[in-house]
Scaffold this motif. Structure first.
Motif, short mmCIF file in Angstrom:
data_model
loop_
_atom_site.label_atom_id
_atom_site.label_comp_id
_atom_site.label_asym_id
_atom_site.label_seq_id
_atom_site.Cartn_x
_atom_site.Cartn_y
_atom_site.Cartn_z
N GLU A 206 0.85 -1.19 0.00
CA GLU A 206 0.00 0.00 0.00
C GLU A 206 0.88 1.24 0.00
O GLU A 206 1.81 1.36 0.79
CB GLU A 206 -0.92 0.03 1.22
CG GLU A 206 -1.76 1.31 1.32
CD GLU A 206 -2.54 1.39 2.61
OE1 GLU A 206 -3.09 2.48 2.88
OE2 GLU A 206 -2.60 0.40 3.35
N GLU B 222 0.62 5.70 -1.64
CA GLU B 222 -0.34 6.75 -1.95
C GLU B 222 -1.08 6.49 -3.26
O GLU B 222 -2.13 7.09 -3.51
CB GLU B 222 0.37 8.10 -2.04
CG GLU B 222 1.44 8.17 -3.10
CD GLU B 222 2.17 9.49 -3.08
OE1 GLU B 222 2.99 9.71 -3.98
OE2 GLU B 222 1.92 10.30 -2.16
N LEU B 223 -0.60 5.57 -4.09
CA LEU B 223 -1.27 5.25 -5.35
C LEU B 223 -2.34 4.18 -5.18
O LEU B 223 -3.16 3.97 -6.08
CB LEU B 223 -0.25 4.80 -6.40
CG LEU B 223 0.80 5.84 -6.79
CD1 LEU B 223 1.75 5.27 -7.83
CD2 LEU B 223 0.13 7.11 -7.31
N GLY B 224 -2.33 3.45 -4.05
CA GLY B 224 -3.34 2.43 -3.84
C GLY B 224 -2.76 1.16 -3.27
O GLY B 224 -1.62 1.12 -2.77
N ARG C 208 -2.06 -3.12 -3.84
CA ARG C 208 -1.92 -4.15 -4.87
C ARG C 208 -1.44 -5.44 -4.22
O ARG C 208 -0.75 -5.43 -3.19
CB ARG C 208 -0.93 -3.72 -5.95
CG ARG C 208 0.50 -3.52 -5.49
CD ARG C 208 1.38 -2.98 -6.60
NE ARG C 208 2.69 -2.61 -6.11
CZ ARG C 208 3.81 -3.26 -6.42
NH1 ARG C 208 3.76 -4.33 -7.20
NH2 ARG C 208 4.98 -2.86 -5.96
N SER D 38 -10.68 12.09 -1.85
CA SER D 38 -9.33 12.28 -2.36
C SER D 38 -8.40 12.55 -1.19
O SER D 38 -8.82 13.07 -0.13
CB SER D 38 -9.29 13.44 -3.34
OG SER D 38 -9.44 14.67 -2.66
N ARG E 213 -7.95 1.74 -0.66
CA ARG E 213 -7.35 2.78 -1.50
C ARG E 213 -7.57 2.48 -2.97
O ARG E 213 -7.65 1.33 -3.39
CB ARG E 213 -5.85 2.89 -1.24
CG ARG E 213 -5.46 3.53 0.08
CD ARG E 213 -3.95 3.63 0.14
NE ARG E 213 -3.46 4.13 1.41
CZ ARG E 213 -3.03 5.37 1.62
NH1 ARG E 213 -3.07 6.25 0.63
NH2 ARG E 213 -2.58 5.75 2.79
N ARG E 214 -7.67 3.54 -3.74
CA ARG E 214 -7.49 3.49 -5.17
C ARG E 214 -6.72 4.75 -5.52
O ARG E 214 -6.49 5.59 -4.66
CB ARG E 214 -8.83 3.40 -5.91
CG ARG E 214 -9.77 4.56 -5.69
CD ARG E 214 -11.14 4.26 -6.30
NE ARG E 214 -12.03 5.41 -6.23
CZ ARG E 214 -13.32 5.37 -6.55
NH1 ARG E 214 -13.86 4.24 -6.97
NH2 ARG E 214 -14.06 6.46 -6.46
N ARG E 215 -6.32 4.89 -6.76
CA ARG E 215 -5.37 5.95 -7.10
C ARG E 215 -5.84 7.34 -6.61
O ARG E 215 -6.83 7.88 -7.08
CB ARG E 215 -5.16 6.00 -8.61
CG ARG E 215 -4.13 7.02 -9.07
CD ARG E 215 -3.85 6.89 -10.54
NE ARG E 215 -3.16 5.65 -10.84
CZ ARG E 215 -1.84 5.49 -10.83
NH1 ARG E 215 -1.07 6.53 -10.53
NH2 ARG E 215 -1.29 4.35 -11.13
N GLY E 216 -5.10 7.85 -5.62
CA GLY E 216 -5.35 9.20 -5.12
C GLY E 216 -6.54 9.32 -4.19
O GLY E 216 -6.84 10.43 -3.74
#
Length: 327
Positions: A145, A147-149, A151, A250, A292-295
């Motif tokens: 994890e 800041e972009l998300g 995976r 955001s 999270r997801r991007r941003g």
């Protein structure tokens, strides 16, 4: 983790559960440069109980100066020296023979201290300056994890945190264990987050009820970021938004609401997740409390209630279809 160290250069080598040595760069984990080394020269393998070395070469592999029998497994012990082929000027000493496990191996430094043996939850590069986290999910998958998300990590993936980077190594016996867990039928575990907020919102306590047990996480500054995310999820649900869209904020908006900059907000969120994992002795079931997801970020699909002062401000109960990730 098992570790070899080359005596002249002091280079440190952390072994994979099956580690190949040879001249063939496409097949060897450690490439040998001496001309009398074979394409696949030798292997070191964890057999589930001990580490074993096997010679596959024409010109031999030496342990403490004695040549091994070809294609014969030989147990390793700490302190032994290894030489791959008689003409090699590299002498490796066995300095550690702990069992293998999932690891982050540093890509840029030859420093065993930068290697991370994974178990539970980790800040990267460290807790004082968290830029990313790596943790075990409730589905038995290692997650990264930042800041972009979020995976899912696969063997060989690169994990970055600022100027530092690591290679994720997911060893075979750990992968087998994870596969078994993933094939197990999901079991819903009763869980509820309870926020107790003072009237002026200067004091926030968090209690998590999990499997009938109460875990008091006390009063922490980082609870406020979770509270704001929970409020956003509840407000979106009350407005009738679909579950896929509920609760997303955001990072810039959350930072503005908290009066912080985005890196500081990330630190707060990482510390929230870490405290939950630690204080609840969590096996990964609560790892998706922050999604999270991007941003963007949101509070996960968990039952929560918010009491402000003496009044119930909100209670959110996710429908059963939203709770499938809680295992």
């Amino acid at each position: 983790m098992a570790v070899l160290q080359e005596e002249q250069s002091q280079k440190v080598l952390i072994l994979r559960s099956l580690h190949m040595f040879g001249r063939n760069p496409s097949r060897a984990d450690t490439v040998l440069s001496n001309i009398d080394a074979s394409q696949i020269h030798a292997s070191i393998r964890w057999n589930g109980q001990i580490w074993e070395i096997t010679d596959h070469s024409r010109n031999g592999t030496m342990v403490d100066g004695r040549r091994l029998l070809a294609n014969t497994k030989t147990p390793l012990t700490t302190g032994q020296t290894l030489r791959f082929a008689l003409g090699s000027n590299l002498l490796w000493r066995v300095v550690n023979l702990d069992p293998p496990g999932p690891m982050l191996l540093p890509l840029e430094q030859n420093d065993v201290a930068m290697a991370v043996a994974l178990h539970g939850f980790h800040f990267l590069p460290d807790e004082a300056n968290p830029l990313a986290t790596v943790y075990l999910s409730g589905a038995g998958q290692w997650m990264s994890e930042d800041e972009l998300g979020n995976r899912v990590l696969q063997d060989g993936d690169t994990v970055m945190a600022g100027p530092h980077s690591w290679k994720f190594c997911h060893y075979n016996e750990i992968e087998v264990t994870s596969d078994v867990r993933l094939q197990t039928a999901p079991v819903t575990r009763p869980v509820r987050f309870a926020f107790d907020v003072s009237q002026n919102e200067e004091h926030i306590q968090l209690v998590i009820e999990l499997d009938g047990k109460t875990h008091n996480l006390g009063e922490r500054t980082h609870h406020y970021s979770l509270l704001l995310l929970a409020r956003q999820r509840n407000a979106d649900a009350q407005r009738g938004m679909d579950v896929a869209s509920q609760g997303w904020l955001s990072m810039e908006e959350l930072a503005r609401m908290l009066g912080l900059d985005v890196p500081h907000v990330n630190t707060q969120l990482f510390r929230s997740r870490n405290q939950i994992a630690r204080d609840c002795a969590d096996d990964g079931s609560l790892s998706n409390v922050i999604e999270r997801r991007r941003g963007e970020v949101r509070f996960g699909a968990f039952h929560f209630r918010i009491v402000r002062g003496v009044s119930l401000e909100a209670e959110f109960v996710p429908p059963p279809s939203m709770n499938l990730t809680l295992r």
